[in-house]
Scaffold this motif. Sequence first.
Motif, PDB file in Angstrom:
ATOM      1  N   HIS A 125      49.490  55.553 138.613  1.00 33.63           N
ATOM      2  CA  HIS A 125      50.111  56.029 137.375  1.00 33.63           C
ATOM      3  C   HIS A 125      49.857  54.959 136.317  1.00 33.63           C
ATOM      4  N   PHE A 126      49.228  55.356 135.219  1.00 31.74           N
ATOM      5  CA  PHE A 126      48.918  54.431 134.133  1.00 31.74           C
ATOM      6  C   PHE A 126      49.892  54.646 132.981  1.00 31.74           C
ATOM      7  N   THR A 127      50.395  53.546 132.433  1.00 34.49           N
ATOM      8  CA  THR A 127      51.191  53.598 131.209  1.00 34.49           C
ATOM      9  C   THR A 127      50.420  52.823 130.156  1.00 34.49           C
ATOM     10  N   VAL A 128      50.135  53.470 129.041  1.00 32.34           N
ATOM     11  CA  VAL A 128      49.306  52.860 127.995  1.00 32.34           C
ATOM     12  C   VAL A 128      50.178  52.607 126.766  1.00 32.34           C
ATOM     13  N   LEU A 129      50.300  51.328 126.375  1.00 32.68           N
ATOM     14  CA  LEU A 129      51.113  50.965 125.213  1.00 32.68           C
ATOM     15  C   LEU A 129      50.221  50.589 124.042  1.00 32.68           C
ATOM     16  N   ASP A 130      50.643  50.972 122.844  1.00 34.18           N
ATOM     17  CA  ASP A 130      49.903  50.683 121.615  1.00 34.18           C
ATOM     18  C   ASP A 130      50.611  49.502 120.953  1.00 34.18           C
ATOM     19  N   PHE A 134      50.781  53.156 142.944  1.00 39.16           N
ATOM     20  CA  PHE A 134      50.653  51.964 142.099  1.00 39.16           C
ATOM     21  C   PHE A 134      50.945  52.301 140.641  1.00 39.16           C
ATOM     22  N   ASN A 135      51.579  51.347 139.954  1.00 40.08           N
ATOM     23  CA  ASN A 135      51.834  51.512 138.523  1.00 40.08           C
ATOM     24  C   ASN A 135      51.141  50.407 137.741  1.00 40.08           C
ATOM     25  N   VAL A 136      50.260  50.834 136.858  1.00 41.70           N
ATOM     26  CA  VAL A 136      49.462  49.893 136.068  1.00 41.70           C
ATOM     27  C   VAL A 136      49.770  50.107 134.589  1.00 41.70           C
TER      28      VAL A 136
END
Length: 411
Positions: A262-267, A310-312
């Motif tokens: 699971h990907f979390t993308v922050l700006d 996994f959390n990236v």
Amino acid sequence: MSTNNLTNSRRHFLQSITGLGGATLAGSLLPSSLHAASPIMTPADPAAGHIFTAAPYLQYAAPDSMVVMFITNLLSYSWVEYGETSSLGQKAHSVTNGLVDAYNRVNRIKLNNLKPGTTYYYRVVSKEITGFEPYKLTYGNTLESELHSFTTPAERGNTMRCLILNDIHDRPHSIPHLVQMNGAEPYDFVFFNGDIFDYQTNEQQIVDHMLQPCISSFASTKPFMYVRGNHETRGKYSRDLHHYFCNPQGNQYYTFTWGPVHFTVLDTGEDKTDDTPVYAGIVDFDAYRREQQQWLQEVMQSRAFKKAAFNVVLMHIPPFYSGDWHGTMHCRELFNPLFNKYRIDMCISGHTHKHGVHPPVKEQHQYPIIIGGGPKEGQRTLIRLQADARNLRLTMLDDNGKEVGNYTVSK
Ligand SMILES: [Fe+2]
């Protein structure tokens, strides 16, 4: 506010200033979910005729969908023809509020109801619109792209393999060069972790310095995703940049799951405080980062986050190892406590132009922070991230293909 709401509010605004009826106005001035005053509505180079300014490039992929984007030089009606064999047979275009997107140039077309783990062939077609009267639409030339193919991700797939690039800084040759460093190793998608440009000038820069090098090396057959760095927030075209990409959830910060990850993308926004004179009063990143903190809290309590092996986290400015300017410190203050509390497995960043693998440090960050290098020759890196249900493996290669770092998280 959602894209649809934004489109509606612009339409109401335009209706009120022109006194025109909704149907006529929507059909003639607002063909796509893109704003009407933008240069994206103006032919880039009318003398060049009807050509593809950018051939098809793939964006966000899911087991049952794929987003195809492409740009034409002239205003036109465009669609995608696709199918499981090279004879194609299916057609998709985009529809906004009952109107097929047309009289536009930047195309974003989602193919729905695809089969997971299946190869599809496709081409894009564009018919120039030479006249647009209420009851008389005139078409000009028709353009067809070459035939391409892609494979949808598997449903509940048990592997993920991606390539991560960052800090290219307007050096288009670096994109194919770094992707090539991967050799024949299979991969599912490419992720751009910010600062692909120095600042935004116009569409041609986006095409020449990013889209074209991506298309020529992988993007017609493999999707890519993107998050801004601090440099993409600068320049007169920065407010139009988002039209050329399509992220999951249609947002600049987003999540997606690919196989076990699971990907979390922050700006992460700008690197200095919002009131710094060079920003001239027209940035508001403190509030934007706080908005993302709220959202992050919800993400980390979501089923998708909890059930992933996994959390990236992908974010341009790392929360540590990037000095003490405001951008870094604010990211640390807002996001790091959540990363520790919800136990992310890895944070991958750029920004510093100095590559590094930083293992967890007690009382600071309980997760590894990986920072990619760039942009000068000898400092550029390609990050290769691979996962199965048990292992998350990161390898960092320099621009000669030599391994300069690695990190493995095992469950
Ligand atoms: Fe940078």
